[in-house]
Design a protein around this motif. Sequence first.
Motif, PDB file in Angstrom:
ATOM      1  N   VAL A 208       0.834  -1.205   0.000  1.00 29.12           N
ATOM      2  CA  VAL A 208       0.000   0.000   0.000  1.00 29.12           C
ATOM      3  C   VAL A 208       0.868   1.255   0.000  1.00 29.12           C
ATOM      4  O   VAL A 208       0.591   2.226  -0.717  1.00 29.12           O
ATOM      5  CB  VAL A 208      -0.962   0.002   1.210  1.00 29.12           C
ATOM      6  CG1 VAL A 208      -1.687   1.338   1.332  1.00 29.12           C
ATOM      7  CG2 VAL A 208      -1.972  -1.132   1.091  1.00 29.12           C
ATOM      8  N   LEU A 209       1.934   1.252   0.779  1.00 30.68           N
ATOM      9  CA  LEU A 209       2.814   2.416   0.830  1.00 30.68           C
ATOM     10  C   LEU A 209       3.548   2.638  -0.486  1.00 30.68           C
ATOM     11  O   LEU A 209       3.874   3.784  -0.848  1.00 30.68           O
ATOM     12  CB  LEU A 209       3.825   2.249   1.958  1.00 30.68           C
ATOM     13  CG  LEU A 209       3.277   2.304   3.392  1.00 30.68           C
ATOM     14  CD1 LEU A 209       4.374   1.943   4.388  1.00 30.68           C
ATOM     15  CD2 LEU A 209       2.700   3.676   3.706  1.00 30.68           C
ATOM     16  N   GLN A 210       3.803   1.540  -1.220  1.00 32.83           N
ATOM     17  CA  GLN A 210       4.523   1.665  -2.493  1.00 32.83           C
ATOM     18  C   GLN A 210       3.611   2.092  -3.641  1.00 32.83           C
ATOM     19  O   GLN A 210       4.097   2.616  -4.647  1.00 32.83           O
ATOM     20  CB  GLN A 210       5.208   0.339  -2.834  1.00 32.83           C
ATOM     21  CG  GLN A 210       6.390   0.022  -1.933  1.00 32.83           C
ATOM     22  CD  GLN A 210       7.122  -1.249  -2.323  1.00 32.83           C
ATOM     23  OE1 GLN A 210       8.309  -1.373  -2.086  1.00 32.83           O
ATOM     24  NE2 GLN A 210       6.420  -2.196  -2.911  1.00 32.83           N
ATOM     25  N   GLU A 211       2.316   1.875  -3.492  1.00 35.91           N
ATOM     26  CA  GLU A 211       1.376   2.186  -4.556  1.00 35.91           C
ATOM     27  C   GLU A 211       0.937   3.650  -4.492  1.00 35.91           C
ATOM     28  O   GLU A 211       1.088   4.313  -3.468  1.00 35.91           O
ATOM     29  CB  GLU A 211       0.152   1.272  -4.444  1.00 35.91           C
ATOM     30  CG  GLU A 211       0.454  -0.198  -4.706  1.00 35.91           C
ATOM     31  CD  GLU A 211      -0.710  -1.100  -4.345  1.00 35.91           C
ATOM     32  OE1 GLU A 211      -1.717  -0.596  -3.801  1.00 35.91           O
ATOM     33  OE2 GLU A 211      -0.604  -2.314  -4.579  1.00 35.91           O
ATOM     34  N   PRO A 212       0.395   4.187  -5.615  1.00 35.67           N
ATOM     35  CA  PRO A 212      -0.186   5.532  -5.575  1.00 35.67           C
ATOM     36  C   PRO A 212      -1.305   5.578  -4.520  1.00 35.67           C
ATOM     37  O   PRO A 212      -1.999   4.580  -4.326  1.00 35.67           O
ATOM     38  CB  PRO A 212      -0.749   5.725  -6.989  1.00 35.67           C
ATOM     39  CG  PRO A 212       0.043   4.760  -7.837  1.00 35.67           C
ATOM     40  CD  PRO A 212       0.319   3.590  -6.949  1.00 35.67           C
ATOM     41  N   PRO A 213      -1.483   6.678  -3.823  1.00 34.12           N
ATOM     42  CA  PRO A 213      -0.821   7.975  -4.057  1.00 34.12           C
ATOM     43  C   PRO A 213       0.470   8.175  -3.273  1.00 34.12           C
ATOM     44  O   PRO A 213       1.081   9.235  -3.356  1.00 34.12           O
ATOM     45  CB  PRO A 213      -1.884   8.964  -3.557  1.00 34.12           C
ATOM     46  CG  PRO A 213      -2.511   8.240  -2.392  1.00 34.12           C
ATOM     47  CD  PRO A 213      -2.558   6.778  -2.798  1.00 34.12           C
ATOM     48  N   HIS A 214       0.905   7.148  -2.524  1.00 32.81           N
ATOM     49  CA  HIS A 214       2.060   7.352  -1.645  1.00 32.81           C
ATOM     50  C   HIS A 214       3.384   7.206  -2.382  1.00 32.81           C
ATOM     51  O   HIS A 214       4.307   8.000  -2.179  1.00 32.81           O
ATOM     52  CB  HIS A 214       1.983   6.377  -0.463  1.00 32.81           C
ATOM     53  CG  HIS A 214       0.649   6.349   0.213  1.00 32.81           C
ATOM     54  ND1 HIS A 214       0.084   7.473   0.773  1.00 32.81           N
ATOM     55  CD2 HIS A 214      -0.256   5.341   0.393  1.00 32.81           C
ATOM     56  CE1 HIS A 214      -1.102   7.160   1.288  1.00 32.81           C
ATOM     57  NE2 HIS A 214      -1.331   5.874   1.061  1.00 32.81           N
ATOM     58  N   ASN A 215       3.495   6.165  -3.195  1.00 27.99           N
ATOM     59  CA  ASN A 215       4.669   5.965  -4.059  1.00 27.99           C
ATOM     60  C   ASN A 215       5.989   5.987  -3.283  1.00 27.99           C
ATOM     61  O   ASN A 215       6.974   6.580  -3.714  1.00 27.99           O
ATOM     62  CB  ASN A 215       4.699   7.029  -5.170  1.00 27.99           C
ATOM     63  CG  ASN A 215       3.466   6.978  -6.040  1.00 27.99           C
ATOM     64  OD1 ASN A 215       3.073   5.921  -6.533  1.00 27.99           O
ATOM     65  ND2 ASN A 215       2.821   8.127  -6.221  1.00 27.99           N
ATOM     66  N   LEU A 216       5.994   5.308  -2.147  1.00 24.27           N
ATOM     67  CA  LEU A 216       7.190   5.258  -1.323  1.00 24.27           C
ATOM     68  C   LEU A 216       8.042   4.039  -1.668  1.00 24.27           C
ATOM     69  O   LEU A 216       7.539   3.038  -2.170  1.00 24.27           O
ATOM     70  CB  LEU A 216       6.807   5.205   0.157  1.00 24.27           C
ATOM     71  CG  LEU A 216       6.037   6.407   0.704  1.00 24.27           C
ATOM     72  CD1 LEU A 216       5.592   6.141   2.135  1.00 24.27           C
ATOM     73  CD2 LEU A 216       6.877   7.679   0.635  1.00 24.27           C
ATOM     74  N   SER A 217       9.320   4.138  -1.379  1.00 23.53           N
ATOM     75  CA  SER A 217      10.223   2.997  -1.513  1.00 23.53           C
ATOM     76  C   SER A 217      10.334   2.339  -0.133  1.00 23.53           C
ATOM     77  O   SER A 217      10.772   2.979   0.831  1.00 23.53           O
ATOM     78  CB  SER A 217      11.601   3.463  -1.987  1.00 23.53           C
ATOM     79  OG  SER A 217      12.518   2.388  -1.990  1.00 23.53           O
ATOM     80  N   VAL A 218       9.940   1.068  -0.039  1.00 18.50           N
ATOM     81  CA  VAL A 218       9.834   0.380   1.248  1.00 18.50           C
ATOM     82  C   VAL A 218      10.619  -0.924   1.196  1.00 18.50           C
ATOM     83  O   VAL A 218      10.473  -1.721   0.272  1.00 18.50           O
ATOM     84  CB  VAL A 218       8.364   0.075   1.604  1.00 18.50           C
ATOM     85  CG1 VAL A 218       8.277  -0.576   2.981  1.00 18.50           C
ATOM     86  CG2 VAL A 218       7.529   1.354   1.572  1.00 18.50           C
ATOM     87  N   ALA A 219      11.460  -1.128   2.206  1.00 13.90           N
ATOM     88  CA  ALA A 219      12.197  -2.383   2.357  1.00 13.90           C
ATOM     89  C   ALA A 219      11.657  -3.125   3.572  1.00 13.90           C
ATOM     90  O   ALA A 219      11.314  -2.506   4.582  1.00 13.90           O
ATOM     91  CB  ALA A 219      13.687  -2.118   2.525  1.00 13.90           C
ATOM     92  N   VAL A 220      11.590  -4.444   3.474  1.00 20.70           N
ATOM     93  CA  VAL A 220      11.129  -5.283   4.582  1.00 20.70           C
ATOM     94  C   VAL A 220      12.255  -6.224   4.990  1.00 20.70           C
ATOM     95  O   VAL A 220      12.830  -6.922   4.154  1.00 20.70           O
ATOM     96  CB  VAL A 220       9.877  -6.097   4.205  1.00 20.70           C
ATOM     97  CG1 VAL A 220       9.509  -7.069   5.327  1.00 20.70           C
ATOM     98  CG2 VAL A 220       8.707  -5.169   3.906  1.00 20.70           C
ATOM     99  N   LEU A 221      12.566  -6.218   6.267  1.00 20.70           N
ATOM    100  CA  LEU A 221      13.520  -7.157   6.844  1.00 20.70           C
ATOM    101  C   LEU A 221      12.796  -7.940   7.918  1.00 20.70           C
ATOM    102  O   LEU A 221      12.158  -7.359   8.799  1.00 20.70           O
ATOM    103  CB  LEU A 221      14.713  -6.414   7.447  1.00 20.70           C
ATOM    104  CG  LEU A 221      15.785  -7.262   8.154  1.00 20.70           C
ATOM    105  CD1 LEU A 221      16.425  -8.240   7.172  1.00 20.70           C
ATOM    106  CD2 LEU A 221      16.849  -6.378   8.780  1.00 20.70           C
TER     107      LEU A 221
END
Length: 320
Positions: A62-75
Amino acid sequence: MATKTPSDIPEAIPHMVDHVLAELRAHRVRHDGQPAVPPLIVGVQGPQGSGKTYLTSILRDVLQEPPHNLSVAVLSLDDLYLPHGGLVSLANTHPDNALLRGRGQPGTHDVPLGTELLNKLKRINSSSDAHELELPSFDKSLYDGEGDRAPRGHVVRPPIDVVLFEGWCVGFYPISQAEAGRRYAQPVKGLGTDFLQSRGYRLQDVLDVNERLKSYVSWWDLFDAFIQIKPPEGHPYDYIYKWRLQQEHNMKARNGGKGMSDEQVEKFVDRYIPGYVFFGDGVVSGHEDASGKRSSPPWTGHGLQVQIGEYREVLHVDRF
């Protein structure tokens, strides 16, 4: 990646998304004027089978999709387990400690690797450290469910806006020997008066794990915010067995039947329960340092707690 419709989104996700976005805005303000804003590192904790890994993956999407368009890494904490040989060696070296028979408790993770990765993620947006980074992966289906580190992980590249670090004991803190003794003498809610003793878990076993947990605190010191998925107060532990069994059945249905038997799952969850009993409240309350002074977690004032029911429905949402 297909955009998810509202009906695809678990009810906890809007709360989690709003929390991360608010924390990210504040994080960027705090780092205003710096050459590069480091990623917002968010701890995500929840018990086995509660859906924390699934929720974390949806939160990322959800954070990576519009309208947020964030780059998110998961560890994932699970991906930091020692390789199978290391787990076997640990168990063989401590044959009397039932808590170290297989993956799970603090002490069964590769702490130096985790420290290296978290510090590199913290600096990944700076020009001098702007390199791609491979995050490890652990395959739980190998060795009849005992698991092993996969030969390849997944690569993340800068810039990264948010790092989600999820795991069952993320944010847990060690306690004093006196407090461990007090808790050991108490019944485990919902699991009987002699749960710890009947499973062969000795106080010295708990103290051994408590000592190993101290090396994880440097990880938590790097966190900026936190999300906790928590069972209801009336069922803090017994729902975990049901949830984790469902999870194992789902995994085996997808991979052709590789994984643990129902009995193995029960014994597997048994090993985790002491972690919740002795260290779990540290997520909110922090810990006492060597001098006896109470220290709050670094995410105090930046935490979200989502309490879920037997069917993982959201019962209550609070901030801490």
